[in-house]
Scaffold this motif. Structure first.
Motif, mmCIF file in Angstrom:
data_model
loop_
_atom_site.group_PDB
_atom_site.id
_atom_site.type_symbol
_atom_site.label_atom_id
_atom_site.label_comp_id
_atom_site.label_asym_id
_atom_site.label_seq_id
_atom_site.Cartn_x
_atom_site.Cartn_y
_atom_site.Cartn_z
ATOM 1 N N TYR B 143 -7.882 3.949 -8.622
ATOM 2 C CA TYR B 143 -6.781 4.588 -7.905
ATOM 3 C C TYR B 143 -7.290 5.832 -7.154
ATOM 4 N N CYS B 144 -8.123 6.616 -7.855
ATOM 5 C CA CYS B 144 -8.644 7.840 -7.232
ATOM 6 C C CYS B 144 -9.590 7.535 -6.078
ATOM 7 N N TYR B 145 -10.450 6.542 -6.266
ATOM 8 C CA TYR B 145 -11.394 6.208 -5.194
ATOM 9 C C TYR B 145 -10.649 5.752 -3.947
ATOM 10 N N ILE B 146 -9.611 4.960 -4.163
ATOM 11 C CA ILE B 146 -8.837 4.484 -3.002
ATOM 12 C C ILE B 146 -8.205 5.671 -2.277
ATOM 13 N N LEU B 147 -7.567 6.546 -3.059
ATOM 14 C CA LEU B 147 -6.911 7.701 -2.439
ATOM 15 C C LEU B 147 -7.918 8.600 -1.751
ATOM 16 N N GLN B 148 -9.051 8.791 -2.417
ATOM 17 C CA GLN B 148 -10.064 9.693 -1.896
ATOM 18 C C GLN B 148 -10.585 9.198 -0.554
ATOM 19 N N SER B 149 -10.673 7.872 -0.422
ATOM 20 C CA SER B 149 -11.266 7.352 0.812
ATOM 21 C C SER B 149 -10.215 7.048 1.880
ATOM 22 N N ALA B 150 -8.945 7.127 1.537
ATOM 23 C CA ALA B 150 -7.926 6.853 2.549
ATOM 24 C C ALA B 150 -7.582 8.132 3.299
ATOM 25 N N PRO B 151 -7.502 8.048 4.643
ATOM 26 C CA PRO B 151 -7.142 9.247 5.397
ATOM 27 C C PRO B 151 -5.680 9.640 5.164
ATOM 28 N N THR B 152 -5.433 10.957 5.216
ATOM 29 C CA THR B 152 -4.096 11.471 4.929
ATOM 30 C C THR B 152 -3.030 10.854 5.823
ATOM 31 N N PHE B 153 -3.345 10.803 7.111
ATOM 32 C CA PHE B 153 -2.298 10.356 8.041
ATOM 33 C C PHE B 153 -1.918 8.906 7.793
ATOM 34 N N TRP B 154 -2.911 8.117 7.350
ATOM 35 C CA TRP B 154 -2.648 6.698 7.080
ATOM 36 C C TRP B 154 -1.711 6.545 5.877
ATOM 37 N N ILE B 155 -1.983 7.330 4.831
ATOM 38 C CA ILE B 155 -1.099 7.299 3.665
ATOM 39 C C ILE B 155 0.294 7.751 4.050
ATOM 40 N N ALA B 156 0.345 8.790 4.900
ATOM 41 C CA ALA B 156 1.647 9.297 5.330
ATOM 42 C C ALA B 156 2.413 8.203 6.072
#
Lengths: 240, 332
Positions: B143-156
């Motif tokens: 879960y952390c690796y995915i979040l860490q590598s995903a750009p903020t704007f994409w998650i937003a």
């Protein structure tokens, strides 16, 4: 005198990767057998880094996860499983560690000595006991609120010894209790073990200091490259 | 007493450094803006319709567009010392007022997500470290690796799609409902709109603090004092609470304070996507629409903000840890 601890044919090995995925069993202790009775001091003498400490860790069931333990460790004639070890460690069998590094750097001394308590009454009772023992070892009330880094070498040694005695143990395992100390403190520490012996406590003294071993031990085991070569009475070493 | 003296001396040094830092930030941003094709006069007249060349010349001399950069900078600095940051061209209000308003909105967003990510991240890290190499640990790590590598704007954007568009739980943006005056916005309206940006911003922050806490806890669990505590009969969760958390908490909090700069960067993106009227959005529009005074003002205040975060981290590290705190008392 009753036997306290029997270590029978104990071997400790580590799995080590050599080249690629080839595994190798690295034996650190091979076929070690020894026993300790009440009121007896047994010294295990060996050079630094020879794996002596692992023997202590095996008795307490705190070996690293990748270590393999074979053989039997018996306490009062009963073979100890890992669960038994977890049950009696800190109660019947206690460890006197090497240095002040074995104390939590961010916890006050008395809190560590008392350990985890379930209730306030238990805590109070233990606190009184701890004060008594600390006093006996010449540690004033100010020591209770100190952090480990504030202790001098001699004080740290006395704290570690008194912490061990808090639970009225039957057997004390001391892992290298003397290195890096001045002559006077070494003498003092060894006297603590003599007193324990007089109180009927069995002491397993793991050390590389032959003078210390000769001074206090009843029997001495020579540990070399994973084997205990011989266990002999102290008298055999001095030639008297 | 001595301890306070030390603290004062430490803070004094930090303030001197802070002033030097500010001077460099101001110099650099001023030079960069001067070199860029941004022209405040064009922005100003864009709102006025047709303007004669004479009028432009008057405006240019009023703002000192053609003066050398040194004169411009000294004029501006002299004003800043009197706390006059000029007038924002797009908001038509004093820069200080605009920044105050936007910063309050952003602070709520940033601090709430900062606390949220800190608490959740720390808990996850402790659990992962305690249950090392189990399925729980692996799940948390993935879960952390995915979040860490995903750009903020994409998650937003993802959150916006799922929670606002498909599920319709939250509004898609704006700090107030459309058609309502800002005075009439109720607390709940405002909170309702805060939740999604806040969660987005904290989700991004969780990963680093979790992985850090996990690593630190595993270090502690391999330490001599942890081994000795075990040998003394302490075990299980009690052992983690008594010796693990005690030793992990301080570095984790320090890391969280050091994360202020990332928080600020994240807020810019998140505010832009959720059209949340905060300092990040103001910075973007100031940049895009050549609002020089506002842009410079925001640069200065964000530098102060990030510096404060780092300063708190430093103070924590140097004065809260008993090894250093008590040690200094003795050393005195």
């Amino acid at each position: 005198m009753d036997k306290l601890l029997d270590v029978e044919n104990v071997s400790i090995s580590f799995i080590q990767y050599t080249q690629g995925l080839n595994q190798r069993d690295l034996k650190v202790i091979t076929d070690l057998t020894l026993d300790i009775s009440e009121g007896e001091i047994l010294a295990v003498l060996g050079s630094s880094g020879s794996g002596k400490s692992l023997l202590a860790h095996a008795i307490f069931g705190i070996l690293p996860e990748n270590a393999n333990l074979n053989g039997k460790i018996k306490y009062k004639g009963k073979e100890l499983s890992q669960q038994d070890k977890e049950e009696i460690r800190g109660k019947d069998i206690v460890l006197v560690p090497q240095s002040v590094n074995f104390l939590d750097p961010l916890m006050k001394i008395s809190d560590q000595a008392i350990g985890h308590t379930e209730s306030d009454e238990e805590k109070k009772a233990k606190k009184t006991k701890q004060r008594e023992i600390f006093e006996h070892y010449n540690l004033g009330p100010e020591v209770d609120d100190m952090y480990p880094f504030q202790l001098s070498g001699g004080m740290a040694r006395r704290v570690l010894v008194s912490t061990a005695l808090l639970s009225d143990p039957k057997l004390v395992v001391a892992d290298e209790p003397t290195p890096g100390l001045d002559e006077k403190t070494v003498q003092e520490t060894l006297n603590h073990f003599k007193h324990m012996k007089e109180d009927g406590i069995g002491v397993l003294l793991i050390t590389h200091d032959i003078h210390a071993a000769l001074e206090v031990a009843d029997r001495i085991g020579i540990f070399y490259s994973g084997y205990v070569i011989e266990i002999a009475l102290k008298e055999d070493f001095t030639g008297t | 007493m001595l301890k306070n003296e030390k603290l004062l001396k430490f803070l004094g040094k930090k303030i001197v450094r802070f002033i030097i830092l500010l001077i460099f930030v101001i110099l650099l941003s001023f030079i960069l803006i001067d070199m860029s094709p941004i022209n405040p006069v064009k922005t100003y007249i864009a709102n006025l319709g047709v303007v004669s060349p004479e009028k432009i010349a008057i405006l240019e001399s009023y703002w000192g567009v053609n003066e050398p950069i040194t004169t411009k900078m000294f004029n501006w600095l002299a004003n800043i010392i009197h706390l006059d940051f000029g007038t924002s061209l797009i908001y038509r209000a004093p820069v200080l007022d605009v920044i105050k308003e936007k910063f309050v909105a952003s602070l709520v967003l940033m601090l709430s997500s900062w606390i949220f990510s800190g608490v959740i991240g720390f808990l996850l890290g402790v659990i992962a470290g305690f249950k090392k190499d189990t399925i729980i640990d692996k799940a948390i790590k993935v879960y952390c690796y995915i979040l860490q590598s995903a750009p903020t704007f994409w998650i937003a954007l993802l959150f916006l799609m799922v929670f606002s568009v498909y599920l319709g739980w939250f509004p898609t943006g704006l700090g107030v409902p459309v058609g309502t005056l800002s005075e009439n916005v109720s607390f709940w309206d405002w909170l309702h709109r805060l939740i999604l940006p806040m969660i987005t911003l904290s989700v991004v922050g969780i990963a680093s603090i979790t992985l850090f806490t996990r690593d630190k806890l595993i270090d502690v669990m391999n330490s001599d004092y942890f081994l000795f505590a075990k040998a003394r009969g302490e075990s299980g969760w009690n052992l983690i609470v008594r010796h693990g958390i005690r030793n992990v908490l301080l570095p984790a909090i320090t890391l969280q304070f050091l994360g202020f700069s990332e928080l600020f960067g994240g807020a810019v993106l998140v505010e832009q996507i959720f059209t949340y009227p905060g300092i990040g959005q103001a910075a973007v529009s100031a940049g895009l629409r050549s609002d020089v005074p506002l842009l410079l003002g925001i640069v200065i205040f964000s530098a102060i903000f990030v510096y404060c975060g780092n300063l708190i981290a430093d103070v924590l590290y140097n004065f809260v840890d008993p090894r250093i705190r008590e040690g200094e008392e003795d050393g005195g």
